[in-house]
Design an enzyme around this catalytic site. Structure first.
Site, mmCIF file in Angstrom:
data_model
loop_
_atom_site.group_PDB
_atom_site.id
_atom_site.type_symbol
_atom_site.label_atom_id
_atom_site.label_comp_id
_atom_site.label_asym_id
_atom_site.label_seq_id
_atom_site.Cartn_x
_atom_site.Cartn_y
_atom_site.Cartn_z
ATOM 1 N N SER A 19 53.644 80.189 8.384
ATOM 2 C CA SER A 19 52.603 79.496 7.609
ATOM 3 C C SER A 19 53.115 79.045 6.252
ATOM 4 O O SER A 19 53.884 79.760 5.597
ATOM 5 C CB SER A 19 51.420 80.434 7.347
ATOM 6 O OG SER A 19 50.809 80.855 8.537
ATOM 7 N N ILE A 20 52.663 77.883 5.807
ATOM 8 C CA ILE A 20 52.946 77.435 4.438
ATOM 9 C C ILE A 20 52.438 78.502 3.456
ATOM 10 O O ILE A 20 53.108 78.816 2.465
ATOM 11 C CB ILE A 20 52.314 76.059 4.167
ATOM 12 C CG1 ILE A 20 53.072 74.983 4.966
ATOM 13 C CG2 ILE A 20 52.337 75.731 2.672
ATOM 14 C CD1 ILE A 20 52.468 73.594 4.893
ATOM 15 N N GLN A 40 41.129 84.762 9.026
ATOM 16 C CA GLN A 40 40.093 83.908 9.603
ATOM 17 C C GLN A 40 39.081 84.682 10.440
ATOM 18 O O GLN A 40 37.916 84.319 10.484
ATOM 19 C CB GLN A 40 40.742 82.814 10.440
ATOM 20 C CG GLN A 40 39.823 81.658 10.750
ATOM 21 C CD GLN A 40 40.385 80.792 11.864
ATOM 22 O OE1 GLN A 40 41.591 80.705 12.041
ATOM 23 N NE2 GLN A 40 39.515 80.174 12.625
ATOM 24 N N ASP A 64 35.870 83.114 7.523
ATOM 25 C CA ASP A 64 35.887 81.846 8.244
ATOM 26 C C ASP A 64 35.319 80.831 7.247
ATOM 27 O O ASP A 64 34.132 80.909 6.897
ATOM 28 C CB ASP A 64 35.004 81.983 9.493
ATOM 29 C CG ASP A 64 34.809 80.658 10.217
ATOM 30 O OD1 ASP A 64 35.096 79.594 9.628
ATOM 31 O OD2 ASP A 64 34.351 80.698 11.374
ATOM 32 N N VAL A 65 36.170 79.891 6.779
ATOM 33 C CA VAL A 65 35.754 79.006 5.678
ATOM 34 C C VAL A 65 34.648 78.026 6.069
ATOM 35 O O VAL A 65 34.121 77.324 5.216
ATOM 36 C CB VAL A 65 36.942 78.212 5.062
ATOM 37 C CG1 VAL A 65 37.941 79.144 4.418
ATOM 38 C CG2 VAL A 65 37.587 77.291 6.077
ATOM 39 N N ALA A 95 41.020 70.247 12.946
ATOM 40 C CA ALA A 95 40.262 69.226 13.678
ATOM 41 C C ALA A 95 40.181 69.717 15.123
ATOM 42 O O ALA A 95 41.150 70.285 15.631
ATOM 43 C CB ALA A 95 40.961 67.878 13.611
ATOM 44 N N TYR A 156 47.726 61.501 13.715
ATOM 45 C CA TYR A 156 47.064 62.319 12.693
ATOM 46 C C TYR A 156 45.562 62.016 12.646
ATOM 47 O O TYR A 156 44.740 62.875 12.328
ATOM 48 C CB TYR A 156 47.741 62.129 11.329
ATOM 49 C CG TYR A 156 47.527 63.306 10.399
ATOM 50 C CD1 TYR A 156 47.901 64.589 10.774
ATOM 51 C CD2 TYR A 156 46.946 63.128 9.139
ATOM 52 C CE1 TYR A 156 47.714 65.673 9.936
ATOM 53 C CE2 TYR A 156 46.749 64.207 8.299
ATOM 54 C CZ TYR A 156 47.135 65.477 8.700
ATOM 55 O OH TYR A 156 46.940 66.543 7.854
ATOM 56 N N LYS A 163 42.109 64.647 4.990
ATOM 57 C CA LYS A 163 43.050 64.870 3.870
ATOM 58 C C LYS A 163 42.787 63.877 2.735
ATOM 59 O O LYS A 163 42.965 64.224 1.561
ATOM 60 C CB LYS A 163 44.503 64.779 4.345
ATOM 61 C CG LYS A 163 44.957 65.915 5.255
ATOM 62 C CD LYS A 163 44.893 67.292 4.603
ATOM 63 C CE LYS A 163 45.647 68.332 5.440
ATOM 64 N NZ LYS A 163 45.460 69.712 4.937
HETATM 65 C C1 IMJ Z 1 49.164 67.064 13.133
HETATM 66 C C2 IMJ Z 1 48.720 66.157 14.089
HETATM 67 C C3 IMJ Z 1 49.298 64.921 14.265
HETATM 68 C C4 IMJ Z 1 50.364 64.563 13.499
HETATM 69 C C5 IMJ Z 1 50.817 65.467 12.553
HETATM 70 C C6 IMJ Z 1 50.231 66.728 12.376
HETATM 71 N N1 IMJ Z 1 51.840 65.385 11.666
HETATM 72 C C7 IMJ Z 1 51.911 66.520 10.933
HETATM 73 C C8 IMJ Z 1 50.921 67.398 11.354
HETATM 74 C C9 IMJ Z 1 52.656 64.217 11.545
HETATM 75 C C10 IMJ Z 1 52.900 66.776 9.848
HETATM 76 C C11 IMJ Z 1 50.620 68.792 10.820
HETATM 77 N N2 IMJ Z 1 49.642 68.665 9.720
HETATM 78 C C12 IMJ Z 1 50.094 68.082 8.486
HETATM 79 C C13 IMJ Z 1 48.321 69.091 9.817
HETATM 80 O O1 IMJ Z 1 47.596 68.910 8.858
HETATM 81 C C14 IMJ Z 1 47.782 69.698 11.029
HETATM 82 C C15 IMJ Z 1 46.459 69.971 11.143
HETATM 83 C C16 IMJ Z 1 45.801 70.444 12.336
HETATM 84 C C17 IMJ Z 1 46.449 70.923 13.451
HETATM 85 C C18 IMJ Z 1 45.713 71.319 14.574
HETATM 86 C C19 IMJ Z 1 46.365 71.787 15.833
HETATM 87 C C20 IMJ Z 1 45.462 72.595 16.717
HETATM 88 C C21 IMJ Z 1 44.020 72.185 16.679
HETATM 89 N N3 IMJ Z 1 43.527 71.593 15.567
HETATM 90 C C22 IMJ Z 1 44.309 71.240 14.500
HETATM 91 N N4 IMJ Z 1 43.710 70.778 13.387
HETATM 92 C C23 IMJ Z 1 44.424 70.399 12.336
HETATM 93 O O2 IMJ Z 1 43.273 72.426 17.635
#
Ligand code: IMJ
Length: 263
Positions: A19-20, A40, A64-65, A95, A156, A163
């Site tokens: 984790s970050i 969480q 849980d936020v 998401a 994304y 974000k």
């Molecule tokens: C996540 C998805 C698509 C592209 C992505 C990412 N890239 C990066 C990420 C290019 C760097 C990782 N990231 C920056 C995130 O913010 C990820 C958030 C995230 C990941 C999940 C995976 C599992 C799930 N829900 C999620 N919700 C948010 O069910």
């Protein structure tokens, strides 16, 4: 003496050693901060407890936020240990399944949109609201963003909107808390293989693209994000608020990929 000596930091979003939030915890501890964590849910509790022990922390609070009452409980609980809090780290995003893939408009829908914004952006303001009475002049809040907030990143999708909201949240929170001498910033890291990147199609290709095209010709680590977080939350950064600081090996400055012949 470390530059966070004696500072009390609450870290939200620790899941495992990748984790970050773990990079942040380690840098903070090295610089002398005292740490508290949220977990969480009950299931993640033992794992967070083990990690917390490695950085000399015994304060682990379930949260849980997406639930207001649990956010309130965090500070009621924290109040039993600390009389104030100097730093709050928000390193949480979510998401629903199916959102982070495919065509944005095909896949986006109201409930998923709301959940993404609730968990990934609103919760940062909610933590500040609930924790406000424990903050004091010199305190600092920090959230984690991603370049997808300001540019279109493949897959994304709705997280990019969330974000973007988080980054605007940082600015409005900075303006609201500035008169109280409380700073609010974000870090926008390059891609890192964490639990949040798991299952995301082509993530290795994304990492590879970053490593080839960033000015530093590599990806970044949680240690580098942690060190930047330590700086931003320390008195060394006393003049910085409302800022989004990229820790991405320079990737975001480039308008175009590096030509093949230069690799
Ligand atoms: C996540 C998805 C698509 C592209 C992505 C990412 N890239 C990066 C990420 C290019 C760097 C990782 N990231 C920056 C995130 O913010 C990820 C958030 C995230 C990941 C999940 C995976 C599992 C799930 N829900 C999620 N919700 C948010 O069910």
């Amino acid at each position: 003496m470390g530059f966070l000596q004696g500072k009390k930091a609450l870290i939200v979003g620790l899941a495992n050693h990748r984790s970050i939030a773990w990079g942040v915890a380690r840098a903070f501890r090295r610089e002398g901060a005292e740490l508290a964590f949220t977990a969480q849910n009950e299931k993640l509790m033992p794992r967070v407890e083990d990690l917390a022990a490695e950085v000399d922390s015994e304060i682990i609070i379930p949260c849980d936020v997406s639930r207001d009452e649990e956010i309130e409980t965090v500070f009621e609980h924290l109040d039993n240990f600390w009389d104030h809090v100097d730093i709050i780290i928000h390193s949480v995003a979510f998401a629903p399944h199916g959102q982070l893939d495919g065509d944005f408009l095909d896949n986006v829908e109201r409930d998923a949109f709301n959940i993404a914004h609730d968990v990934s952006s609103y919760s940062f303001a909610a933590l500040a609201k609930a924790g406000r009475s424990m903050l004091k002049p010199g305190s600092a809040l920090l959230a984690m963003s991603y370049l997808g907030a300001v540019r279109v990143a493949p897959h994304y999708n709705v997280m990019g909107l969330a974000k973007a909201s988080l980054e605007a949240n940082v600015r409005y929170m900075a303006a609201a808390l500035g008169p109280e001498q409380i700073r609010v910033n974000a870090i926008s890291p390059g891609p890192i293989k964490t639990l949040s990147a798991k299952g995301i199609g082509d993530f290795h290709r994304l990492l590879d693209h970053g490593a080839r095209n960033a000015p530093l010709r590599r990806n970044v680590t949680i240690e580098e994000v942690g060190n930047t977080a330590a700086f931003l939350c320390s008195d060394l950064a006393s003049g910085i608020t409302g800022e989004v600081l990229y820790v991405d090996a320079g990737y975001h400055i480039q308008a175009m990929p590096v030509p093949e012949e230069e690799l």
